[in-house]
Design a protein around this motif. Structure first.
Motif, mmCIF file in Angstrom:
data_model
loop_
_atom_site.group_PDB
_atom_site.id
_atom_site.type_symbol
_atom_site.label_atom_id
_atom_site.label_comp_id
_atom_site.label_asym_id
_atom_site.label_seq_id
_atom_site.Cartn_x
_atom_site.Cartn_y
_atom_site.Cartn_z
ATOM 1 N N LYS A 217 26.926 38.973 38.739
ATOM 2 C CA LYS A 217 26.848 40.069 39.698
ATOM 3 C C LYS A 217 25.423 40.546 39.982
ATOM 4 O O LYS A 217 25.067 40.865 41.122
ATOM 5 C CB LYS A 217 27.687 41.240 39.170
ATOM 6 N N ASN A 218 24.572 40.578 38.954
ATOM 7 C CA ASN A 218 23.224 41.140 39.123
ATOM 8 C C ASN A 218 22.157 40.078 39.381
ATOM 9 O O ASN A 218 20.961 40.390 39.394
ATOM 10 C CB ASN A 218 22.854 41.931 37.865
ATOM 11 N N ALA A 219 22.560 38.839 39.592
ATOM 12 C CA ALA A 219 21.597 37.747 39.768
ATOM 13 C C ALA A 219 20.838 37.881 41.086
ATOM 14 O O ALA A 219 21.422 38.160 42.133
ATOM 15 C CB ALA A 219 22.317 36.405 39.711
ATOM 16 N N ASP A 220 19.536 37.687 41.011
ATOM 17 C CA ASP A 220 18.662 37.663 42.195
ATOM 18 C C ASP A 220 17.637 36.556 41.954
ATOM 19 O O ASP A 220 16.694 36.736 41.185
ATOM 20 C CB ASP A 220 17.978 39.011 42.377
ATOM 21 N N VAL A 221 17.849 35.401 42.580
ATOM 22 C CA VAL A 221 17.028 34.215 42.312
ATOM 23 C C VAL A 221 16.314 33.778 43.577
ATOM 24 O O VAL A 221 16.946 33.588 44.628
ATOM 25 C CB VAL A 221 17.897 33.057 41.771
ATOM 26 N N GLN A 222 14.986 33.614 43.485
ATOM 27 C CA GLN A 222 14.183 33.200 44.637
ATOM 28 C C GLN A 222 13.174 32.135 44.234
ATOM 29 O O GLN A 222 12.606 32.186 43.147
ATOM 30 C CB GLN A 222 13.430 34.413 45.215
ATOM 31 N N LYS B 166 9.454 35.882 35.909
ATOM 32 C CA LYS B 166 8.615 35.470 37.039
ATOM 33 C C LYS B 166 7.637 34.376 36.609
ATOM 34 O O LYS B 166 7.085 34.419 35.510
ATOM 35 C CB LYS B 166 7.820 36.669 37.577
ATOM 36 N N TYR C 295 25.983 32.236 38.766
ATOM 37 C CA TYR C 295 25.211 33.415 39.160
ATOM 38 C C TYR C 295 26.123 34.641 39.073
ATOM 39 O O TYR C 295 27.093 34.764 39.826
ATOM 40 C CB TYR C 295 24.674 33.249 40.580
ATOM 41 N N SER D 56 12.177 34.627 39.739
ATOM 42 C CA SER D 56 11.326 34.358 40.894
ATOM 43 C C SER D 56 10.209 33.390 40.512
ATOM 44 O O SER D 56 9.500 33.617 39.530
ATOM 45 C CB SER D 56 10.714 35.669 41.418
ATOM 46 N N ASP E 249 22.061 36.507 35.169
ATOM 47 C CA ASP E 249 22.506 37.858 35.537
ATOM 48 C C ASP E 249 21.308 38.788 35.704
ATOM 49 O O ASP E 249 21.443 40.003 35.618
ATOM 50 C CB ASP E 249 23.459 38.401 34.466
ATOM 51 N N LYS F 147 21.433 40.421 31.813
ATOM 52 C CA LYS F 147 21.457 41.512 32.791
ATOM 53 C C LYS F 147 20.185 42.348 32.705
ATOM 54 O O LYS F 147 19.755 42.744 31.621
ATOM 55 C CB LYS F 147 22.677 42.394 32.539
ATOM 56 N N THR G 87 16.851 38.877 37.357
ATOM 57 C CA THR G 87 15.970 38.524 38.468
ATOM 58 C C THR G 87 15.086 37.346 38.068
ATOM 59 O O THR G 87 14.430 37.380 37.022
ATOM 60 C CB THR G 87 15.086 39.725 38.853
#
Length: 369
Positions: A283-288, A320, A281, A303, A299, A315, A301
């Motif tokens: 620096k810019n990773a956002d995993v939900q 989604k 993961y 979801s 790197d 990046k 998003t």
């Protein structure tokens, strides 16, 4: 102790559009790290059924690769293992390429093992079925044949086109097709238990009645003259019978109430593992709310997604409600929603891809878009 042989029946008419263009349903990726066939193979393994044959209908190459030597499913190699059963004689003749002809062509597999019972189960219906319990009920019924079914309350939405059973006093009275017009049905899970002698006799009888008959046809045909026991399975069951159903079933496993019904401590789901590094993961990773397999590099998003092995999410990319198969690359700033991206495809030039939950967009294996 009774001796049992298992057969995984891949002679279904399930079509997952591009996903099954070059592979059978059985080897289609599931949740990023499994093949669909892993669930039925794990059921046999966990039920202590160590001799398992796979009735292959078509496109066997990816299945051979996935199964390898069969050791991943924890079968006792001294007593058995996995054997691939392919009917080369009728492989290119659709009307003759059915489960009965495949079993007859490979009857030596059964004769050599000399089982008391034979359990036949499909790959495209996902369950966590303990076959030993079903065999016990079959033996106690005194019948030579049993069909496993599940009572469902949403037959108007799922299992449409599947068989349902009319059951009275534990005996199958009729086999019919679910047209989706009634909610409550006893849906056949296409899992059959046979006394071995009864199975061989039935196969030979089917050849005399119609050489185009498959197992479902002959079972329906002999209902008037044979007692067929109905065994109710009360656990989890989901069917992958279309491209859209595949997407919905995969996404449903992101709900912990669903996934915990299948992934249980006392019922492991085995698969052929790969030697890949941990997910990275950046620096810019956002995993939900996502399944992410080993070797992915993220790197962006993510979801509500299923991310396969060695997938790259660049990046600024936003992904989604999508399924990304192993080796695929989603480059920087791309936006994907309700998309299935097959193996080794690359999202490069077209930066926005959107399908719907009912009709996900599909990107073919190896394509660059």
């Amino acid at each position: 102790m009774a001796k049992v042989v298992g057969l995984v029946n891949l002679h279904s008419n399930v079509d997952l559009k591009g996903l099954t263009e070059r592979r059978p349903v059985a080897s289609v990726s599931f949740l990023g790290r499994y093949g669909i066939i892993d669930f039925v193979l794990s059921n046999f393994s966990n039920s202590q059924i160590d001799n398992v044959g796979i009735l292959i209908k078509e496109k066997p190459r990816s299945l051979f690769k996935h199964l390898s030597n069969g050791n991943a499913w924890n079968f006792n190699s001294k007593r058995g293992g996995v054997q691939l059963l392919y009917d080369e004689k009728f492989a290119n003749n659709n009307m003759y390429n059915h489960d009965i002809n495949n079993i007859l062509e490979n009857i030596a597999f059964i004769e050599k093992n000399k089982p008391d019972y034979v359990v036949i189960s499909p790959a495209h219906i996902i369950t966590t079925m303990d076959f030993s319990e079903a065999i016990k009920a079959h033996r106690q019924s005194g019948a030579e044949i049993s069909i496993v079914y599940k009572k469902i309350k949403n037959a108007n939405e799922t299992f449409i086109g599947s068989d349902f059973l009319k059951v009275k006093d534990g005996v199958v009275q009729a086999i019919d097709k679910n047209k989706g017009n009634i909610k409550n049905r006893a849906i056949s899970l296409e899992t059959y238990i046979f006394n071995t002698k009864a199975l061989i006799k039935l196969l030979k009888e089917a050849q005399k009645v119609s050489t185009f008959f498959d197992l479902r046809d002959i079972l329906s045909y002999v209902l008037d003259e044979k007692k067929i026991n109905a065994y109710e399975f009360k656990g989890f069951a989901a069917i992958i019978d279309s491209f859209e159903a595949y997407f919905k079933v995969c996404q449903s496993f992101l709900n912990i109430d669903v996934s915990t019904k299948v992934f249980k401590n006392n019922w492991p789901i085995f698969t052929n593992t790969n030697d890949t590094p941990p997910t990275k993961y950046l620096k810019n990773a956002d995993v939900q709310n996502s399944f992410v397999a080993n070797g992915a590099v993220i790197d962006g998003t993510v979801s509500g997604c299923i991310i396969g092995r060695e997938v790259s999410i660049g990046k600024g990319a936003v992904v989604k409600n999508s399924i990304i198969f192993s080796g695929a690359k989603v480059e920087a700033d791309a936006v994907l929603e309700n998309v299935i991206v097959d193996k080794d495809a690359r999202i490069k030039k077209i930066k926005e891809l959107k399908g719907s939950a009912d009709e996900p967009l599909y990107v073919k294996e190896g394509d660059v878009v």
